[in-house]
Motif scaffolding. Structure first.
Motif, PDB file in Angstrom:
ATOM      1  N   LEU A 149      79.072  62.722  37.810  1.00  0.00           N
ATOM      2  CA  LEU A 149      79.897  61.534  37.602  1.00  0.00           C
ATOM      3  C   LEU A 149      79.899  60.651  38.841  1.00  0.00           C
ATOM      4  N   ASP A 150      80.065  61.251  40.012  1.00  0.00           N
ATOM      5  CA  ASP A 150      80.062  60.471  41.257  1.00  0.00           C
ATOM      6  C   ASP A 150      78.736  59.750  41.454  1.00  0.00           C
ATOM      7  N   GLN A 151      77.649  60.405  41.085  1.00  0.00           N
ATOM      8  CA  GLN A 151      76.334  59.770  41.198  1.00  0.00           C
ATOM      9  C   GLN A 151      76.231  58.557  40.274  1.00  0.00           C
ATOM     10  N   ARG A 152      76.724  58.708  39.051  1.00  0.00           N
ATOM     11  CA  ARG A 152      76.686  57.591  38.099  1.00  0.00           C
ATOM     12  C   ARG A 152      77.540  56.428  38.580  1.00  0.00           C
ATOM     13  N   VAL A 153      78.733  56.741  39.085  1.00  0.00           N
ATOM     14  CA  VAL A 153      79.627  55.691  39.576  1.00  0.00           C
ATOM     15  C   VAL A 153      78.990  54.966  40.760  1.00  0.00           C
ATOM     16  N   ALA A 154      78.380  55.710  41.667  1.00  0.00           N
ATOM     17  CA  ALA A 154      77.732  55.104  42.836  1.00  0.00           C
ATOM     18  C   ALA A 154      76.622  54.151  42.409  1.00  0.00           C
ATOM     19  N   GLN A 155      75.842  54.541  41.413  1.00  0.00           N
ATOM     20  CA  GLN A 155      74.768  53.677  40.918  1.00  0.00           C
ATOM     21  C   GLN A 155      75.332  52.400  40.302  1.00  0.00           C
ATOM     22  N   ILE A 156      76.429  52.540  39.553  1.00  0.00           N
ATOM     23  CA  ILE A 156      77.054  51.368  38.923  1.00  0.00           C
ATOM     24  C   ILE A 156      77.576  50.403  39.982  1.00  0.00           C
ATOM     25  N   LEU A 157      78.257  50.937  40.983  1.00  0.00           N
ATOM     26  CA  LEU A 157      78.831  50.086  42.030  1.00  0.00           C
ATOM     27  C   LEU A 157      77.753  49.430  42.878  1.00  0.00           C
ATOM     28  N   ASN A 263      90.997  41.863  36.780  1.00  0.00           N
ATOM     29  CA  ASN A 263      91.033  43.325  36.880  1.00  0.00           C
ATOM     30  C   ASN A 263      90.876  43.979  35.514  1.00  0.00           C
ATOM     31  N   ILE A 264      91.488  43.393  34.506  1.00  0.00           N
ATOM     32  CA  ILE A 264      91.344  43.926  33.152  1.00  0.00           C
ATOM     33  C   ILE A 264      89.889  43.831  32.713  1.00  0.00           C
ATOM     34  N   ASP A 265      89.266  42.698  32.979  1.00  0.00           N
ATOM     35  CA  ASP A 265      87.837  42.541  32.670  1.00  0.00           C
ATOM     36  C   ASP A 265      87.013  43.626  33.366  1.00  0.00           C
ATOM     37  N   ARG A 266      87.314  43.868  34.640  1.00  0.00           N
ATOM     38  CA  ARG A 266      86.539  44.827  35.425  1.00  0.00           C
ATOM     39  C   ARG A 266      86.698  46.249  34.887  1.00  0.00           C
ATOM     40  N   ILE A 267      87.901  46.599  34.448  1.00  0.00           N
ATOM     41  CA  ILE A 267      88.130  47.938  33.901  1.00  0.00           C
ATOM     42  C   ILE A 267      87.271  48.164  32.660  1.00  0.00           C
ATOM     43  N   PHE A 268      87.243  47.175  31.769  1.00  0.00           N
ATOM     44  CA  PHE A 268      86.439  47.317  30.555  1.00  0.00           C
ATOM     45  C   PHE A 268      84.947  47.288  30.872  1.00  0.00           C
ATOM     46  N   ASP A 269      84.558  46.478  31.850  1.00  0.00           N
ATOM     47  CA  ASP A 269      83.143  46.466  32.265  1.00  0.00           C
ATOM     48  C   ASP A 269      82.744  47.813  32.847  1.00  0.00           C
ATOM     49  N   LEU A 270      83.638  48.408  33.629  1.00  0.00           N
ATOM     50  CA  LEU A 270      83.363  49.720  34.210  1.00  0.00           C
ATOM     51  C   LEU A 270      83.182  50.760  33.106  1.00  0.00           C
ATOM     52  N   ALA A 271      84.057  50.710  32.104  1.00  0.00           N
ATOM     53  CA  ALA A 271      83.959  51.662  30.991  1.00  0.00           C
ATOM     54  C   ALA A 271      82.626  51.499  30.257  1.00  0.00           C
ATOM     55  N   LYS A 272      82.213  50.272  30.005  1.00  0.00           N
ATOM     56  CA  LYS A 272      80.940  50.034  29.303  1.00  0.00           C
ATOM     57  C   LYS A 272      79.764  50.546  30.127  1.00  0.00           C
ATOM     58  N   ASN A 273      79.824  50.344  31.441  1.00  0.00           N
ATOM     59  CA  ASN A 273      78.740  50.800  32.307  1.00  0.00           C
ATOM     60  C   ASN A 273      78.699  52.315  32.409  1.00  0.00           C
ATOM     61  N   LEU A 274      79.866  52.956  32.263  1.00  0.00           N
ATOM     62  CA  LEU A 274      79.958  54.403  32.428  1.00  0.00           C
ATOM     63  C   LEU A 274      79.793  55.146  31.098  1.00  0.00           C
ATOM     64  N   SER A 275      79.623  54.422  30.022  1.00  0.00           N
ATOM     65  CA  SER A 275      79.551  55.038  28.699  1.00  0.00           C
ATOM     66  C   SER A 275      78.394  56.032  28.608  1.00  0.00           C
ATOM     67  N   PRO A 276      78.550  57.062  27.737  1.00  0.00           N
ATOM     68  CA  PRO A 276      79.704  57.281  26.863  1.00  0.00           C
ATOM     69  C   PRO A 276      80.913  57.790  27.650  1.00  0.00           C
ATOM     70  N   CYS A 277      82.070  57.276  27.325  1.00  0.00           N
ATOM     71  CA  CYS A 277      83.286  57.683  28.033  1.00  0.00           C
ATOM     72  C   CYS A 277      84.500  57.438  27.148  1.00  0.00           C
ATOM     73  N   VAL A 278      85.646  57.943  27.605  1.00  0.00           N
ATOM     74  CA  VAL A 278      86.932  57.700  26.952  1.00  0.00           C
ATOM     75  C   VAL A 278      87.748  56.796  27.866  1.00  0.00           C
ATOM     76  N   LEU A 279      88.202  55.669  27.337  1.00  0.00           N
ATOM     77  CA  LEU A 279      89.083  54.768  28.084  1.00  0.00           C
ATOM     78  C   LEU A 279      90.490  54.962  27.531  1.00  0.00           C
ATOM     79  N   PHE A 280      91.357  55.539  28.351  1.00  0.00           N
ATOM     80  CA  PHE A 280      92.717  55.884  27.923  1.00  0.00           C
ATOM     81  C   PHE A 280      93.702  54.937  28.587  1.00  0.00           C
ATOM     82  N   ILE A 281      94.366  54.122  27.770  1.00  0.00           N
ATOM     83  CA  ILE A 281      95.338  53.145  28.271  1.00  0.00           C
ATOM     84  C   ILE A 281      96.731  53.632  27.930  1.00  0.00           C
ATOM     85  N   ASP A 282      97.429  54.126  28.927  1.00  0.00           N
ATOM     86  CA  ASP A 282      98.795  54.614  28.723  1.00  0.00           C
ATOM     87  C   ASP A 282      99.770  53.448  28.845  1.00  0.00           C
TER      88      ASP A 282
END
Length: 429
Positions: A149-157, A263-282
């Motif tokens: 996961l850390d590797q994927r996040v690093a590539q996205i960033l 920031n809301i845009d960025r959160i959804f963009d991050l989720a799309k880039n990290l897919s497949p994933c679960v985006l949980f909005i509490d």
């Protein structure tokens, strides 16, 4: 150190040497054939995503195994099938098959049943009956690990630095580090049906996409606190092998208002880039509160941005399972409700569910209490309340010098949790 401890250390060292030898000799084996412990040993570093062959077992390598005793290494070399190459300063086995048979005969069978690489080589020996495919299926996948996961996040960033802003607004968990599992939950019929539908949609994602059926996988969890909304979101991520991105809207909107929409845009963009994933909005009811009571234009724009992003996200198209959760569904207006294709209700458990929940919580404990009677006496308790009661009962037993939970422990714990709930409703001038 006792002789038994020394033997255990030798077996651990032998497992490492055998695993390295089998892995080196079998090119078809990959990271999913290594246990998480062996991956951390064999990978060159946190950024590595594959093991460089051959794996060289040196003194420094063995020290990383975590065996502190020099005696264990000396005893390892007494094994007739282990040799230290003084020229290359490496350990290796002189006869792999004989070494493997020695390993199994000296207490290594249980380790083989958890080690896909060894199961691939040793599984069929001497009628062990160890099935490599089953062992590999039970082994945590590398893709589910924190390292991956850390590797994927690093590539996205590295591709989009703007998404670094989103990292401060979400909590990201890898599937393998999520402790909550499906078999630890007691689900209602409606919840079980939802889980089955999501699994079916993921298995048939290509078919649904081909036929332009994309409004699947936007779930709204509604119910009182403590009824398992967050637990089920976590268990789903674990079960589906997807990272979980958890965000609390109050935290996002507490930032500088001018940045909230971005920031809301960025959160959804991050989720799309990290897919497949679960985006949980509490705390999803925060949307309704903002729409109804906040006159600040920037906040209203942020809420509208959130709803637009929900419209654009899709499990079928983007690989993102969206879960919103709220304790206050009555606050959500029609604009928020219609964004979700399925509303999943979480209710306070009935008597039968409470008994089942209690039995799950005490499964690993020695308990002499009448749990059916405890379930009957705990009307109005949530799953979280019952978990707290069991914890209190265990502490009560331990304080009394016992490790057996009795009826008295359970009775006292139920009374304590009920009193806690009463205190919560009090108001002092």
């Amino acid at each position: 150190m006792s002789s038994a401890e020394s033997r255990d250390d030798v077996i651990r060292l032998m497992e490492v040497i055998l695993t390295a030898e089998v892995f080196n000799r079998t090119p078809r084996l990959d990271l999913d054939d290594l246990t998480p412990r062996h991956r951390s040993l064999f990978l060159a570093g946190p950024e590595a995503s594959e093991v460089k062959r051959p794996v060289l077992v040196t003194d420094g390598f063995l020290k990383r195994v975590g065996v502190q005793s020099d005696e264990a290494v000396k005893n390892l070399l007494k094994n007739p099938f282990v040799e230290f190459d003084t020229l290359n300063l490496q350990y290796h086995v002189t006869n792999l098959q004989a070494a493997a048979e020695w390993f199994v005969g000296h207490g290594g069978r249980d380790l083989v049943e958890k080690n896909p690489a060894l199961a691939h080589f040793i599984g069929g020996y001497d009628s062990l009956g160890i099935d490599y495919t089953s062992v590999r299926a039970r082994n945590p996948r590398f893709a589910d690990s924190r390292t991956a996961l850390d590797q994927r996040v690093a590539q996205i960033l590295s591709r989009d630095e703007a998404l670094k802003e989103a990292m401060d607004l979400v909590i990201i968990s890898a599937p393998a580090e999520i402790e909550q599992q499906m078999d630890g939950l007691v689900c209602t019929e409606g919840q079980t049906g939802m889980i089955a539908r999501i699994r079916t949609a993921i298995e048939n994602r290509d078919f649904l996409r081909e036929h332009n059926i994309s409004e699947v996988g936007k779930l709204l969890f509604v119910g009182p606190p403590g009824t398992g909304k967050t637990s089920l979101a976590l268990a789903l991520a674990n079960d589906l092998g997807m990272p979980l991105l958890e965000v609390r809207l109050s935290m996002v909107t507490s930032q500088y208002l001018g940045e909230t929409s971005k920031n809301i845009d960025r959160i959804f963009d991050l989720a799309k880039n990290l897919s497949p994933c679960v985006l949980f909005i509490d705390e999803f009811d925060f949307v309704a509160k903002s729409r109804v009571s906040d006159d600040h234009g920037a906040m209203k724009r942020a809420v509208n941005m959130l709803l637009k992003n929900i419209d654009k996200i899709s499990l079928i198209k983007n690989g993102v399972l969206l879960i919103g959760a709220t304790n206050h569904p009555q606050l959500l207006d029609e604009a928020a409700w219609r964004r979700f294709d399925e509303v999943v209700e979480f209710v306070l458990p009935d008597e039968a569910m409470r008994e089942t929940i209690l039995k799950k919580f005490v499964l690993s404990l020695e308990c002499t209490a009448d749990l059916a009677e405890a379930a009957a006496r705990s009307e109005g308790f949530s799953g979280a309340d019952l978990r707290m009661a069991v914890k209190e009962a265990v502490i009560s037993a331990l304080m009394d010098g016992r490790r057996v939970v009795t009826q008295a422990d359970i009775d006292g714990a139920l009374a304590s949790v009920a009193n806690r709930s009463l205190i919560r409703t009090c108001s002092w001038g």
